[in-house]
Design a protein around this motif. Structure first.
Motif, PDB file in Angstrom:
ATOM      1  N   TYR A  25       0.832  -1.198   0.000  1.00  0.00           N
ATOM      2  CA  TYR A  25       0.000   0.000   0.000  1.00  0.00           C
ATOM      3  C   TYR A  25       0.872   1.255   0.000  1.00  0.00           C
ATOM      4  N   GLY A  28       2.208   2.098  -3.359  1.00  0.00           N
ATOM      5  CA  GLY A  28       1.304   2.572  -4.405  1.00  0.00           C
ATOM      6  C   GLY A  28       0.147   1.665  -4.772  1.00  0.00           C
ATOM      7  N   ALA A  29       0.023   0.513  -4.122  1.00  0.00           N
ATOM      8  CA  ALA A  29      -1.133  -0.350  -4.389  1.00  0.00           C
ATOM      9  C   ALA A  29      -2.407   0.353  -3.927  1.00  0.00           C
ATOM     10  N   ARG A  30      -3.489   0.030  -4.556  1.00  0.00           N
ATOM     11  CA  ARG A  30      -4.799   0.614  -4.227  1.00  0.00           C
ATOM     12  C   ARG A  30      -5.467  -0.270  -3.171  1.00  0.00           C
ATOM     13  N   ILE A  32      -8.691  -1.285  -1.074  1.00  0.00           N
ATOM     14  CA  ILE A  32     -10.141  -1.182  -1.243  1.00  0.00           C
ATOM     15  C   ILE A  32     -10.861  -1.966  -0.153  1.00  0.00           C
ATOM     16  N   SER A  48      -7.900   4.200   2.772  1.00  0.00           N
ATOM     17  CA  SER A  48      -8.503   3.184   1.902  1.00  0.00           C
ATOM     18  C   SER A  48      -9.713   3.764   1.173  1.00  0.00           C
ATOM     19  N   GLU A  49     -10.111   3.080   0.109  1.00  0.00           N
ATOM     20  CA  GLU A  49     -11.293   3.472  -0.665  1.00  0.00           C
ATOM     21  C   GLU A  49     -12.430   2.509  -0.333  1.00  0.00           C
ATOM     22  N   LEU A  63     -11.853   0.295 -12.085  1.00  0.00           N
ATOM     23  CA  LEU A  63     -10.639  -0.392 -11.672  1.00  0.00           C
ATOM     24  C   LEU A  63      -9.769  -0.739 -12.870  1.00  0.00           C
ATOM     25  N   ASP A  64      -8.486  -0.578 -12.700  1.00  0.00           N
ATOM     26  CA  ASP A  64      -7.507  -0.883 -13.728  1.00  0.00           C
ATOM     27  C   ASP A  64      -6.987  -2.301 -13.482  1.00  0.00           C
ATOM     28  N   GLN A  67      -3.337  -2.504 -12.200  1.00  0.00           N
ATOM     29  CA  GLN A  67      -2.952  -1.933 -10.913  1.00  0.00           C
ATOM     30  C   GLN A  67      -3.153  -2.950  -9.799  1.00  0.00           C
ATOM     31  N   ARG A  68      -2.225  -2.998  -8.861  1.00  0.00           N
ATOM     32  CA  ARG A  68      -2.338  -3.903  -7.715  1.00  0.00           C
ATOM     33  C   ARG A  68      -3.486  -3.425  -6.839  1.00  0.00           C
ATOM     34  N   LEU A  69      -4.424  -4.320  -6.556  1.00  0.00           N
ATOM     35  CA  LEU A  69      -5.595  -4.027  -5.727  1.00  0.00           C
ATOM     36  C   LEU A  69      -5.527  -4.880  -4.475  1.00  0.00           C
TER      37      LEU A  69
END
Length: 111
Positions: A25, A28-30, A32, A48-49, A63-64, A67-69
């Motif tokens: 995180y 740069g990981a997202r 959620i 967090s989102e 969501l991409d 990208q790491r989620l």
């Protein structure tokens, strides 16, 4: 061999420890939170989102796939199964083992 390895082919259990998740995180990981809004409002990981589980795989989720989620729920069970489903759909998704309970007991940022 981990507990969930028998469920996931090739030993690909989609989980991270809280320490690993925090490190990713910060890199740069997202992050959620997939819990419902009532639980989110009671407290969540700082920064967090909130995207409820039911909206994650919709095209409108924004969501991409590259990208790491990092997904989190209360105890890690819903986010584990959701991460596995998302991986099968082509997302780079992973779950926090033990969920918010583990995160909070580790003393990591929570609001």
């Amino acid at each position: 061999m981990g507990f969930f390895d028998f469920l996931y082919p090739e030993g690909r259990s989609p989980q991270l420890t809280t320490a690993q998740a925090y490190k990713e995180y910060q890199a740069g990981a997202r992050l959620i939170d997939i819990r419902d809004l009532i639980d989110w409002n009671k407290g969540h990981i700082a920064g967090s989102e909130h995207i409820p589980q039911a909206r994650l795989l919709r095209p409108s989720s924004g969501l991409d796939k590259t990208q790491r989620l990092i997904l989190v729920c209360s105890d890690g069970q819903q986010s584990l199964h959701t991460a596995y489903r998302m991986q099968n759909a082509g997302y780079d998704a992973i779950s926090i083992h033990g969920g918010l309970a583990s995160w909070k007991s580790s003393g990591l940022p929570f609001s």
